[in-house]
Write an enzyme that holds these catalytic residues in place. Sequence first.
Site, mmCIF file in Angstrom:
data_model
loop_
_atom_site.group_PDB
_atom_site.id
_atom_site.type_symbol
_atom_site.label_atom_id
_atom_site.label_comp_id
_atom_site.label_asym_id
_atom_site.label_seq_id
_atom_site.Cartn_x
_atom_site.Cartn_y
_atom_site.Cartn_z
ATOM 1 N N GLU A 354 37.904 29.354 46.750
ATOM 2 C CA GLU A 354 36.688 29.075 45.981
ATOM 3 C C GLU A 354 36.026 27.740 46.327
ATOM 4 O OE1 GLU A 354 37.791 31.461 41.899
ATOM 5 O OE2 GLU A 354 38.640 29.466 42.161
HETATM 6 C C1 TNX Z 1 40.616 32.311 40.359
HETATM 7 S S1 TNX Z 1 42.800 32.878 42.150
HETATM 8 C C2 TNX Z 1 41.171 31.143 40.844
HETATM 9 C C3 TNX Z 1 41.669 30.133 39.905
HETATM 10 C C4 TNX Z 1 41.469 30.535 38.474
HETATM 11 C C5 TNX Z 1 41.786 32.003 38.320
HETATM 12 C C6 TNX Z 1 41.746 32.490 36.914
HETATM 13 C C7 TNX Z 1 42.310 31.681 42.828
HETATM 14 C C8 TNX Z 1 42.815 31.482 44.151
HETATM 15 N N1 TNX Z 1 41.438 30.915 42.170
HETATM 16 O O1 TNX Z 1 41.085 28.887 40.149
HETATM 17 O O2 TNX Z 1 42.305 29.768 37.678
HETATM 18 O O3 TNX Z 1 40.866 32.729 39.100
HETATM 19 O O4 TNX Z 1 42.274 33.779 36.817
#
Ligand code: TNX
Length: 548
Positions: A354
Site C-alpha cells: 500500500e
Molecule cells: C491491509 S494487508 C493492510 C493493513 C491493514 C489491513 C486491515 C496489508 C498488507 N495491508 O495495513 O491493517 O488491510 O485488514
Amino acid sequence: MRAPTTRAGRGALAALLLAGLAAPAAAAPATGATASSRPPSGAVGSLSDVIPLPASVEPSGRPVVLGPGTVVRVQSGSDAAAAAAEELVELLGPATGYRLPVVPTDGAGTGARPLAGISLLVDEEDPALGDEGYVLEASGRSVVLRAGTREGLLHAVQTLRQLLPAAVEADEVQPGPWLVPGGRIEDSPRFAYRGAMLDVARHFMTVEEVKTYVDSLAAYKINHLHLHLSDDQGWRIEIKSWPRLTELGSTTEVGGGPGGFYTQEDYAEIVAHASARGVVVVPEIDMPGHTNAALHSYPELNCDGVAPPPYTGIEVGFSTLCVEEEVTYEFVGDVLRELAALTPGQYLHVGGDEAHVTTEEQYAQFMCRVLPLVEATGKTAVGWQEYLPLAPGPAEGGPLAVGQYWIPGTPEEGMVESLARGNRVIMSPADHAYLDMKYTADFPLGLAWAGLTGVEDSFAWDPATYAPGIGEDVVLGVEAPIWTETLEDLDDVETMAFPRMPGIAEIGWSPQETHDWATYRERLALQGPRWELRGVDYFRSPEVPWQE
Ligand code: TNX
C-alpha cells in the site's frame, strides 16, 4: 472466562494409577467416533482427535495410562530430546500434579519391547521424518515419540498433549485418569511455513501477551510468528542507532492510547520463548509506506524535511520514506542490521504494501536498493506481494525472495513471473486468512473490507489452487495475519484467532485429501474446553458443535 474443571476420574482407575500401573480394562473406542458418542472428558479420546489432523493415524490396542510413576526417557546426549522433554513435563505438570522424572536412555528399549514411560528419541537417519515430522506410538505401558529434529519432537509433544483429556489444560491439579489412546501416528507437514502475524503497531501488545499468543500458536504446530513491528501509528522495536524511533515514535497507537515498544532485551525474550516452542519470529519493518511513526521521529526521512504529527487513525497508504534521499538507505540499512542481529530466524519482512503516495518508479527504485540491504544481513527477504515482481530470484542469480499473497483475486502477472524465477510465496488471501475480518456483520470486533469470514470460510480453501498461476510447487506455506486497528489487547486478538486459527494451521499442515469441514468441525469443538481451561478467549460460533 474460566469454565468449571472437568469431572473427576473413576475411582478404580485412580487406584490403578496410584499403583503406577498401566492399561485399564476398557478398550479405546475406535477412531471416527462422532461427537455425540464421544466419552466424557476424563476418559480416553480418539487418536485422530488432533488439530492439525496427522498425516497417518492407526489406532490399535488399549490406552496407555500416565501416572505419577511415569518416567520420561530422553535420548542421552541429545539437546533436542532434553528440550522437548522439558516442554512436555511443563505442559503436563500443573493439571496432573506430577513432577515426571526425566532420565537418559540409549533408545535400546524401543522396537518390539518398548520401555515403560514416555520416550523421546532422536533419529537423524530416517529421511521419512524430515525437518518437522515425528512418529508417536502408544501401546502397553509406553509412549514413544521419535523425530529427526527438536522441532519434530516438539510437535510430537503437542500431539500427545491433545491426545490427553482436555483437563490436562487446567492450571490446578485434576484427578485424571490420564489416558493416551493406543496406536501409532506418523506425521509431517504439507508446507514448511505455517505462520501467524500479529500487528503490534496499531495497538501495542505486551511481551507477556505475545508470549501467551505464541503458546496458543505452538499448540497447533504453527512455526512462524510474524510481528508487524512498525506502521503509521507506532514504532515498536528499539533501534539503538536511531533512538528517537522509540523515544518519539512508539508513544502512540490507534485511538490515542499510550503505545509502547520492545527493548532489544524484550524482543530477545520473545524470540527465546518462541524458539523453545518451535516458533521462529519473523520481524517486519513496513516500508516505504506505513512509516508515519518513523517520519514523525526523524524529519530527515521526509522529502520536505518536515516531521509530520503522530497519527492515531486507521487510514492507510498516505506516508512514505523519501525514496530519493541517501539518508533513507542509511536508515534502512541500520534498522535491518540491528534487527538481523537480534533475529536467529532466516527471514526479514520488509513490508512494501500500500505505498499509495509513491510512484511506481519510486517504489521500484526503493525496493531495488532495499533488497541488497537485506541480502547483506545474510537473511532472506519477505514482503507483501506488491514487491515480488521486483525481486530477481534464484534463476536470475539473485537470492531467494518470498512474497506474501494477500489481495484476493488473480495475482498480477509480474508476481507469477517472479515465482517462475525461483521466488516463493506465503498464502494469506485476505478473504479467508485475514483473521481480523469479522465473523458476522454485527460482530463487535474486526473489519470487513475483504468480506465476512466465518469459521468454515477461513477453513474452506486450498493454498495450492486458490490463485490462478500459483501452484503447490511455489507455495512455501500459509499465514494468518491479525491486524489490530479494532483490537486493543490479547483478549480481542484471541477472540478473532479462535476458533479460526487452528483451521489455517490444519490447511498448512495436513494432507489436502483429508481436508473436510464436516469432520473438522467435530474436532474443533473439542478444543473449546481446552481454551476455557487455559483462559484463551474464543468466539463460540454457531458453526461449531460445541459441547456443554
Ligand atoms: C491491509 S494487508 C493492510 C493493513 C491493514 C489491513 C486491515 C496489508 C498488507 N495491508 O495495513 O491493517 O488491510 O485488514
